[in-house]
Write a protein that holds these residues in place. Structure first.
Motif, mmCIF file in Angstrom:
data_model
loop_
_atom_site.group_PDB
_atom_site.id
_atom_site.type_symbol
_atom_site.label_atom_id
_atom_site.label_comp_id
_atom_site.label_asym_id
_atom_site.label_seq_id
_atom_site.Cartn_x
_atom_site.Cartn_y
_atom_site.Cartn_z
ATOM 1 N N TYR A 1 -41.668 20.117 -76.295
ATOM 2 C CA TYR A 1 -40.552 19.883 -76.098
ATOM 3 C C TYR A 1 -40.353 20.635 -74.494
ATOM 4 O O TYR A 1 -40.355 21.797 -74.077
ATOM 5 N N ILE A 2 -39.283 19.536 -73.731
ATOM 6 C CA ILE A 2 -39.656 19.668 -72.219
ATOM 7 C C ILE A 2 -37.747 19.769 -72.598
ATOM 8 O O ILE A 2 -37.257 19.001 -72.973
ATOM 9 N N PHE A 3 -37.352 20.967 -71.943
ATOM 10 C CA PHE A 3 -35.862 20.729 -70.896
ATOM 11 C C PHE A 3 -35.451 20.832 -69.372
ATOM 12 O O PHE A 3 -36.012 21.974 -68.782
ATOM 13 N N THR A 4 -34.507 20.322 -69.060
ATOM 14 C CA THR A 4 -34.659 20.309 -67.572
ATOM 15 C C THR A 4 -33.940 20.749 -66.969
ATOM 16 O O THR A 4 -32.728 20.104 -67.430
ATOM 17 N N SER A 5 -33.556 20.949 -65.773
ATOM 18 C CA SER A 5 -31.994 21.268 -65.606
ATOM 19 C C SER A 5 -31.940 20.871 -64.398
ATOM 20 O O SER A 5 -31.020 20.871 -63.695
ATOM 21 N N GLU A 6 -33.404 20.541 -63.638
ATOM 22 C CA GLU A 6 -33.382 20.300 -62.406
ATOM 23 C C GLU A 6 -34.310 18.955 -62.320
ATOM 24 O O GLU A 6 -35.068 18.416 -63.533
ATOM 25 N N PHE B 1 -40.364 6.339 -74.406
ATOM 26 C CA PHE B 1 -40.999 5.897 -73.247
ATOM 27 C C PHE B 1 -42.387 5.903 -73.651
ATOM 28 O O PHE B 1 -42.722 7.506 -72.846
ATOM 29 N N TYR B 2 -43.474 5.018 -73.560
ATOM 30 C CA TYR B 2 -44.592 4.645 -73.267
ATOM 31 C C TYR B 2 -44.886 5.162 -72.352
ATOM 32 O O TYR B 2 -44.617 3.775 -71.208
ATOM 33 N N ILE B 3 -46.205 6.033 -71.632
ATOM 34 C CA ILE B 3 -46.010 6.487 -70.198
ATOM 35 C C ILE B 3 -47.532 6.384 -70.197
ATOM 36 O O ILE B 3 -48.414 7.322 -70.600
ATOM 37 N N PRO B 4 -48.028 5.231 -69.701
ATOM 38 C CA PRO B 4 -50.173 4.855 -69.083
ATOM 39 C C PRO B 4 -50.388 5.529 -68.466
ATOM 40 O O PRO B 4 -49.132 5.581 -67.338
ATOM 41 N N ALA B 5 -51.927 6.319 -68.345
ATOM 42 C CA ALA B 5 -51.821 6.892 -67.557
ATOM 43 C C ALA B 5 -52.072 5.705 -65.581
ATOM 44 O O ALA B 5 -51.968 4.718 -65.911
ATOM 45 N N GLY B 6 -51.345 5.970 -64.806
ATOM 46 C CA GLY B 6 -51.381 5.338 -63.429
ATOM 47 C C GLY B 6 -49.845 4.987 -63.655
ATOM 48 O O GLY B 6 -49.925 5.041 -62.112
ATOM 49 N N THR B 7 -48.955 5.521 -64.468
ATOM 50 C CA THR B 7 -47.755 5.017 -64.049
ATOM 51 C C THR B 7 -46.964 6.501 -63.490
ATOM 52 O O THR B 7 -47.046 7.609 -63.141
ATOM 53 N N VAL B 8 -46.096 5.784 -62.187
ATOM 54 C CA VAL B 8 -46.202 6.702 -60.930
ATOM 55 C C VAL B 8 -44.260 7.378 -62.331
ATOM 56 O O VAL B 8 -43.666 6.210 -62.034
ATOM 57 N N HIS B 9 -43.955 8.676 -62.348
ATOM 58 C CA HIS B 9 -42.795 9.319 -62.646
ATOM 59 C C HIS B 9 -42.382 10.484 -62.207
ATOM 60 O O HIS B 9 -43.251 11.491 -61.978
ATOM 61 N N ALA B 10 -40.920 10.483 -63.218
ATOM 62 C CA ALA B 10 -40.179 11.952 -62.711
ATOM 63 C C ALA B 10 -39.755 11.918 -64.031
ATOM 64 O O ALA B 10 -38.452 11.098 -64.219
ATOM 65 N N ILE B 11 -38.987 13.346 -63.970
ATOM 66 C CA ILE B 11 -38.557 13.230 -65.318
ATOM 67 C C ILE B 11 -36.968 14.103 -64.695
ATOM 68 O O ILE B 11 -36.803 14.827 -64.130
ATOM 69 N N GLY B 12 -35.527 13.330 -64.798
ATOM 70 C CA GLY B 12 -34.396 13.902 -63.776
ATOM 71 C C GLY B 12 -34.040 14.915 -64.680
ATOM 72 O O GLY B 12 -34.871 16.057 -66.043
ATOM 73 N N ALA B 13 -32.940 15.705 -64.365
ATOM 74 C CA ALA B 13 -32.422 16.927 -65.103
ATOM 75 C C ALA B 13 -31.369 16.981 -66.182
ATOM 76 O O ALA B 13 -30.615 14.941 -66.341
ATOM 77 N N GLY B 14 -30.998 17.361 -66.848
ATOM 78 C CA GLY B 14 -30.216 16.966 -68.251
ATOM 79 C C GLY B 14 -31.182 16.294 -69.318
ATOM 80 O O GLY B 14 -29.942 16.207 -69.653
ATOM 81 N N VAL B 15 -32.142 16.818 -69.238
ATOM 82 C CA VAL B 15 -33.112 15.640 -70.314
ATOM 83 C C VAL B 15 -33.737 17.038 -71.168
ATOM 84 O O VAL B 15 -34.077 17.473 -70.810
ATOM 85 N N SER B 16 -33.842 16.954 -72.446
ATOM 86 C CA SER B 16 -34.127 17.397 -73.585
ATOM 87 C C SER B 16 -35.191 16.444 -74.419
ATOM 88 O O SER B 16 -34.705 15.369 -74.762
#
Length: 272
Positions: free
Chosen positions: A53-58, A133-148
C-alpha cells in the motif's frame, strides 16, 4: 528442505517524508509517524511478487523502471520492475502523472528533467477510488499527493529518478534515458472499476491479478492453481486456520486452499 512458507505475510511499515499521518481504514499511523508504504514481506514461494500500500501527502519523484532485459544490460539486477496501481482513496484534486502529452525524444526529455519542465510534460490523470492503472516498464510516471493505492509489482526496487522537485536526492538520467519511453500513455492501460464485481485487473508478462467478488468460480480456481497472494478488501478469508482481514496479505498454495465468503471481496495475484 524447509516447509513452504504459506500463510499470513509479515508487514513492514515504512516511514517516508511524503507519507501521511492519517491513513484510510483499516490502517492507523503510529503517533508522530508519517507512513508512506506498507509492504508485505515476500516469501520464497511467490518471491517474484511484491504487494504494498502507498499513501502520499506530496508528489513522488518523476521516475521510470527498466524491464528485465534492460536491467541486466545496464549491469543492475536480473529483475526489472513492472507494476500496476489500484486507487483505494483519493483527496479532491489528486492526480497520477503517467506518460507524456506527445512524443518526446531522449535529449528533449533529459533537458526537461534538468530544468523541471518534465513535470508539465507529463499527463496528470485525475483519480478517484476504483481507478486502475497498469504501468509497463519504461513508462515515465509520478504518484501525486493525496493518493492511497495498492501497488502490485515485480519484487524489485530498481528505480531511475528523472526529476525530484529540488529534493537533495541523486538523479539517474543516463540510465533513465536508456529505458524511458517518450510517448503518451496508452488509454487501454487504465480504467475505472465498479465498486463490486469480479474483474481481471492485470495479465502481463510478469504477473496476473484479479479482483474477486464473493466466491471464485471454477475458471478462477483453475487460473490460480499454484502459489499466489491473496489480499482481502472486504470481509474475511481463511487460509490454513488463519483468518485474514482487510489490510493483510497471505501467500497461499492455490486459490482452492482459501476459504472465501460470499459477501467478501479479495485481490488474487500470481506470477505469470
Amino acid at each position: 528442505m524447509s516447509a513452504p512458507a504459506f500463510g499470513t505475510l509479515a508487514v513492514r511499515t515504512v516511514e517516508k517524508p511524503w507519507g501521511r499521518d492519517q491513513l484510510p481504514a483499516p490502517f492507523v499511523a503510529p503517533y508522530g509517524k508519517r507512513i508512506g508504504e506498507i509492504w508485505f514481506e515476500p516469501v520464497e514461494e511467490v518471491f517474484s511478487l511484491l504487494v504494498k500500500y502507498i499513501f502520499t501527502s506530496e508528489k513522488l519523484s518523476v521516475q521510470v523502471h527498466p524491464d528485465d532485459a534492460q536491467a541486466k544490460a545496464l549491469g543492475e539486477y536480473d529483475t526489472g520492475k513492472e507494476e500496476c496501481w489500484l486507487v483505494i482513496d483519493a483527496e479532491p484534486g489528486a492526480t497520477l502523472g503517467i506518460g507524456f502529452h506527445g512524443a518526446l525524444g531522449a535529449e528533449a526529455m533529459r533537458a526537461a528533467a534538468l530544468d523541471g519542465s518534465i513535470e508539465d510534460q507529463l499527463v496528470w490523470h485525475p483519480v478517484q477510488a476504483g481507478d486502475f492503472f497498469y504501468i509497463p516498464a519504461g513508462t515515465v510516471h509520478a504518484i501525486g499527493a493525496g493518493v492511497s493505492l495498492i501497488e502490485i509489482q515485480q519484487n524489485s526496487d530498481i528505480t531511475y529518478r528523472l526529476y525530484d522537485y529540488g529534493r537533495p536526492r541523486p538523479l539517474h538520467l543516463d540510465k533513465g534515458m536508456a529505458v524511458a519511453k517518450g510517448e503518451p500513455y496508452a488509454a487501454g492501460l487504465h480504467r475505472h472499476l465498479a465498486p463490486t464485481g469480479t474483474v481481471e485487473l492485470a495479465r502481463g508478462p510478469y504477473f496476473t491479478a484479479h479482483r474477486v467478488e464473493g466466491l471464485p468460480d471454477a475458471a478462477l480456481l483453475a487460473e490460480y492453481h499454484g502459489p499466489m497472494l491473496v489480499l482481502p478488501r472486504r470481509g474475511e478469508v481463511e487460509l490454513a486456520g488463519d483468518v485474514l482481514r482487510p489490510g493483510e496479505c497471505a501467500a497461499a498454495p492455490s486459490a482452492s486452499a482459501i476459504t472465501f465468503t460470499p459477501d467478501g471481496q479479495s485481490i488474487l495475484v500470481r506470477a505469470a
